[in-house]
Design a protein around this motif. Structure first.
Motif, PDB file in Angstrom:
ATOM      1  N   ASP A 109       0.847  -1.207   0.000  1.00  0.00           N
ATOM      2  CA  ASP A 109       0.000   0.000   0.000  1.00  0.00           C
ATOM      3  C   ASP A 109       0.876   1.248   0.000  1.00  0.00           C
ATOM      4  OD1 ASP A 109      -2.934  -0.842   1.988  1.00  0.00           O
ATOM      5  OD2 ASP A 109      -2.441  -1.032  -0.125  1.00  0.00           O
ATOM      6  N   THR A 110       0.709   2.075  -1.012  1.00  0.00           N
ATOM      7  CA  THR A 110       1.475   3.304  -1.080  1.00  0.00           C
ATOM      8  C   THR A 110       0.881   4.319  -0.121  1.00  0.00           C
ATOM      9  OG1 THR A 110       1.943   2.874  -3.399  1.00  0.00           O
ATOM     10  CG2 THR A 110       2.294   5.109  -2.599  1.00  0.00           C
ATOM     11  N   ALA A 111       1.696   4.893   0.764  1.00  0.00           N
ATOM     12  CA  ALA A 111       1.183   5.797   1.778  1.00  0.00           C
ATOM     13  C   ALA A 111       0.911   7.187   1.204  1.00  0.00           C
ATOM     14  CB  ALA A 111       2.164   5.875   2.932  1.00  0.00           C
ATOM     15  N   VAL A 112       1.900   7.732   0.490  1.00  0.00           N
ATOM     16  CA  VAL A 112       1.751   9.025  -0.160  1.00  0.00           C
ATOM     17  C   VAL A 112       2.052   8.814  -1.637  1.00  0.00           C
ATOM     18  CG1 VAL A 112       2.507  11.418  -0.272  1.00  0.00           C
ATOM     19  CG2 VAL A 112       2.500  10.208   1.930  1.00  0.00           C
ATOM     20  N   SER A 113       1.084   9.068  -2.485  1.00  0.00           N
ATOM     21  CA  SER A 113       1.274   8.825  -3.910  1.00  0.00           C
ATOM     22  C   SER A 113       1.078  10.107  -4.705  1.00  0.00           C
ATOM     23  CB  SER A 113       0.315   7.745  -4.414  1.00  0.00           C
ATOM     24  OG  SER A 113      -1.029   8.133  -4.188  1.00  0.00           O
ATOM     25  N   GLN A 114       1.953  10.297  -5.668  1.00  0.00           N
ATOM     26  CA  GLN A 114       1.908  11.484  -6.523  1.00  0.00           C
ATOM     27  C   GLN A 114       1.768  11.041  -7.967  1.00  0.00           C
ATOM     28  OE1 GLN A 114       5.721  13.344  -4.262  1.00  0.00           O
ATOM     29  NE2 GLN A 114       5.116  14.430  -6.106  1.00  0.00           N
ATOM     30  N   THR A 115       0.998  11.817  -8.732  1.00  0.00           N
ATOM     31  CA  THR A 115       0.909  11.585 -10.170  1.00  0.00           C
ATOM     32  C   THR A 115       0.903  12.918 -10.909  1.00  0.00           C
ATOM     33  OG1 THR A 115      -1.513  11.512  -9.986  1.00  0.00           O
ATOM     34  CG2 THR A 115      -0.356   9.390 -10.000  1.00  0.00           C
ATOM     35  N   PRO A 116       1.569  13.006 -12.039  1.00  0.00           N
ATOM     36  CA  PRO A 116       2.383  11.951 -12.653  1.00  0.00           C
ATOM     37  C   PRO A 116       3.778  11.883 -12.031  1.00  0.00           C
ATOM     38  CG  PRO A 116       2.456  13.899 -14.018  1.00  0.00           C
ATOM     39  CD  PRO A 116       1.541  14.238 -12.868  1.00  0.00           C
ATOM     40  N   LYS A 117       4.542  10.874 -12.371  1.00  0.00           N
ATOM     41  CA  LYS A 117       5.914  10.759 -11.892  1.00  0.00           C
ATOM     42  C   LYS A 117       6.837  11.665 -12.711  1.00  0.00           C
ATOM     43  CE  LYS A 117       9.207   7.252 -10.367  1.00  0.00           C
ATOM     44  NZ  LYS A 117       9.080   7.573  -8.942  1.00  0.00           N
ATOM     45  N   TYR A 118       6.526  11.783 -13.994  1.00  0.00           N
ATOM     46  CA  TYR A 118       7.292  12.663 -14.887  1.00  0.00           C
ATOM     47  C   TYR A 118       6.317  13.568 -15.625  1.00  0.00           C
ATOM     48  CZ  TYR A 118      10.978   9.230 -14.120  1.00  0.00           C
ATOM     49  OH  TYR A 118      11.878   8.380 -13.540  1.00  0.00           O
ATOM     50  N   LEU A 119       6.734  14.809 -15.835  1.00  0.00           N
ATOM     51  CA  LEU A 119       5.894  15.767 -16.546  1.00  0.00           C
ATOM     52  C   LEU A 119       6.798  16.651 -17.381  1.00  0.00           C
ATOM     53  CD1 LEU A 119       3.088  16.937 -17.019  1.00  0.00           C
ATOM     54  CD2 LEU A 119       3.307  18.222 -14.883  1.00  0.00           C
ATOM     55  N   VAL A 120       6.636  16.553 -18.702  1.00  0.00           N
ATOM     56  CA  VAL A 120       7.422  17.369 -19.620  1.00  0.00           C
ATOM     57  C   VAL A 120       6.441  18.258 -20.372  1.00  0.00           C
ATOM     58  CG1 VAL A 120       9.037  17.384 -21.548  1.00  0.00           C
ATOM     59  CG2 VAL A 120       9.105  15.515 -19.876  1.00  0.00           C
ATOM     60  N   THR A 121       6.690  19.557 -20.382  1.00  0.00           N
ATOM     61  CA  THR A 121       5.731  20.473 -20.979  1.00  0.00           C
ATOM     62  C   THR A 121       6.427  21.741 -21.468  1.00  0.00           C
ATOM     63  OG1 THR A 121       3.581  21.548 -20.634  1.00  0.00           O
ATOM     64  CG2 THR A 121       5.178  21.670 -18.832  1.00  0.00           C
ATOM     65  N   GLN A 122       5.702  22.532 -22.214  1.00  0.00           N
ATOM     66  CA  GLN A 122       6.255  23.752 -22.791  1.00  0.00           C
ATOM     67  C   GLN A 122       6.105  24.931 -21.832  1.00  0.00           C
ATOM     68  OE1 GLN A 122       7.637  24.006 -25.808  1.00  0.00           O
ATOM     69  NE2 GLN A 122       6.991  22.170 -26.905  1.00  0.00           N
ATOM     70  N   MET A 123       6.978  25.858 -21.958  1.00  0.00           N
ATOM     71  CA  MET A 123       6.888  27.108 -21.204  1.00  0.00           C
ATOM     72  C   MET A 123       5.559  27.789 -21.511  1.00  0.00           C
ATOM     73  SD  MET A 123      10.077  29.778 -21.013  1.00  0.00           S
ATOM     74  CE  MET A 123       9.916  30.244 -22.698  1.00  0.00           C
ATOM     75  N   GLY A 124       4.952  28.351 -20.493  1.00  0.00           N
ATOM     76  CA  GLY A 124       3.685  29.054 -20.666  1.00  0.00           C
ATOM     77  C   GLY A 124       2.450  28.207 -20.422  1.00  0.00           C
ATOM     78  N   ASN A 125       2.629  26.883 -20.396  1.00  0.00           N
ATOM     79  CA  ASN A 125       1.476  25.998 -20.158  1.00  0.00           C
ATOM     80  C   ASN A 125       1.068  26.014 -18.695  1.00  0.00           C
ATOM     81  OD1 ASN A 125       1.364  25.281 -22.812  1.00  0.00           O
ATOM     82  ND2 ASN A 125       2.221  23.227 -22.544  1.00  0.00           N
ATOM     83  N   ASP A 126      -0.139  25.475 -18.448  1.00  0.00           N
ATOM     84  CA  ASP A 126      -0.653  25.272 -17.091  1.00  0.00           C
ATOM     85  C   ASP A 126      -0.706  23.773 -16.832  1.00  0.00           C
ATOM     86  OD1 ASP A 126      -3.255  27.785 -17.644  1.00  0.00           O
ATOM     87  OD2 ASP A 126      -1.115  28.000 -17.211  1.00  0.00           O
ATOM     88  N   LYS A 127      -0.240  23.364 -15.655  1.00  0.00           N
ATOM     89  CA  LYS A 127      -0.233  21.936 -15.337  1.00  0.00           C
ATOM     90  C   LYS A 127      -0.602  21.715 -13.872  1.00  0.00           C
ATOM     91  CE  LYS A 127       0.940  20.124 -19.254  1.00  0.00           C
ATOM     92  NZ  LYS A 127      -0.011  19.255 -19.983  1.00  0.00           N
ATOM     93  N   SER A 128      -1.003  20.468 -13.575  1.00  0.00           N
ATOM     94  CA  SER A 128      -1.339  20.087 -12.204  1.00  0.00           C
ATOM     95  C   SER A 128      -0.623  18.809 -11.818  1.00  0.00           C
ATOM     96  CB  SER A 128      -2.848  19.859 -12.068  1.00  0.00           C
ATOM     97  OG  SER A 128      -3.556  21.052 -12.280  1.00  0.00           O
TER      98      SER A 128
END
Lengths: 111, 114
Positions: A1-20
């Motif tokens: 059981d993962t106690a603290v989980s984050q998604t995504p593990k990798y995030l590649v994006t362009q300058m100026g974008n909005d991400k979560s």
């Protein structure tokens, strides 16, 4: 059981974008955090939430906004991404005055 | 302004010998200190902690020493094992004041040589 989980593990994006980045903890902790680890490997607190209230904001640009729909989740929204936002972002959680438990991080790369 | 410092970026130790990792802090308001261990592509994992009312805390092979007057703490690992090879972060907090956020050092990479 993962106690603290984050998604995504990798995030590649362009300058100026909005991400979560999403974070969930199944430990029943009251407080959740976001940390940023920069290129010099320095881990620095960004936000913490206690019972859905922001209790710390370490002068992070307002392009970064934490959102906590409930006690088990603390998501990080980033608007208008800049090159300097490239880093590893770690989510953590804790019960009051107890050691924090960390997720495995999200590596954000801005092109 | 870095309030927690780990001045040794790396340390190599033979298996079975003692590893000593050092940490210095500048803020006299810190009252709770922690050591975290981190493997590549994983988050930091809590290892051991010490309150400012103590000067030593031991947990198996791991012992943390606190010298408040010198604003210095150290982590001793004995005997060191190859599986201990990781980056070790020192962290400090002001728990008694109700602030839970941690201030981290930049880490020391420990390599235990078989």
């Amino acid at each position: 059981d993962t106690a603290v989980s984050q998604t995504p593990k990798y995030l590649v994006t362009q300058m100026g974008n909005d991400k979560s980045i999403k974070c969930e903890q199944n430990l029943g902790h009251d407080t959740m955090y976001w940390y940023k680890q920069d290129s010099k490997k320095f881990l620095k607190i960004m936000f913490s939430y206690n019972n859905k209230e922001l209790i710390i904001n370490e002068t992070v640009p307002n392009r970064f906004s934490p959102k906590s729909p409930d006690k088990a989740h603390l998501n990080l929204h980033i608007n208008s991404l800049e090159l300097g936002d490239s880093a590893v972002y770690f989510c953590a959680s804790s019960q009051a005055n107890q050691p924090q438990h960390f997720g495995d991080g999200t590596r954000l790369s801005i092109l | 302004d870095q309030q927690v410092k780990q001045n040794s970026p790396s340390l190599s130790v033979q298996e079975g010998r003692i590893s000593i990792l050092n940490c210095d802090y500048t803020n006299s308001m810190f009252d709770y200190f922690l050591w975290y261990k981190k493997y590549p592509a994983e988050g930091p994992t809590f290892l051991i902690s010490i309150s400012s009312i103590k000067d030593k805390n031991e947990d198996g092979r791991f012992t943390v020493f606190l010298n408040k007057s010198a604003k210095h703490l150290s982590l001793h690992i004995v005997p060191s094992q190859p599986g201990d090879s990781a980056v070790y972060f020192c962290a400090a907090s002001r728990y008694r004041s109700g602030a839970n956020n941690l201030f981290f050092g930049t880490g020391t990479r420990l390599t235990v040589i078989p």
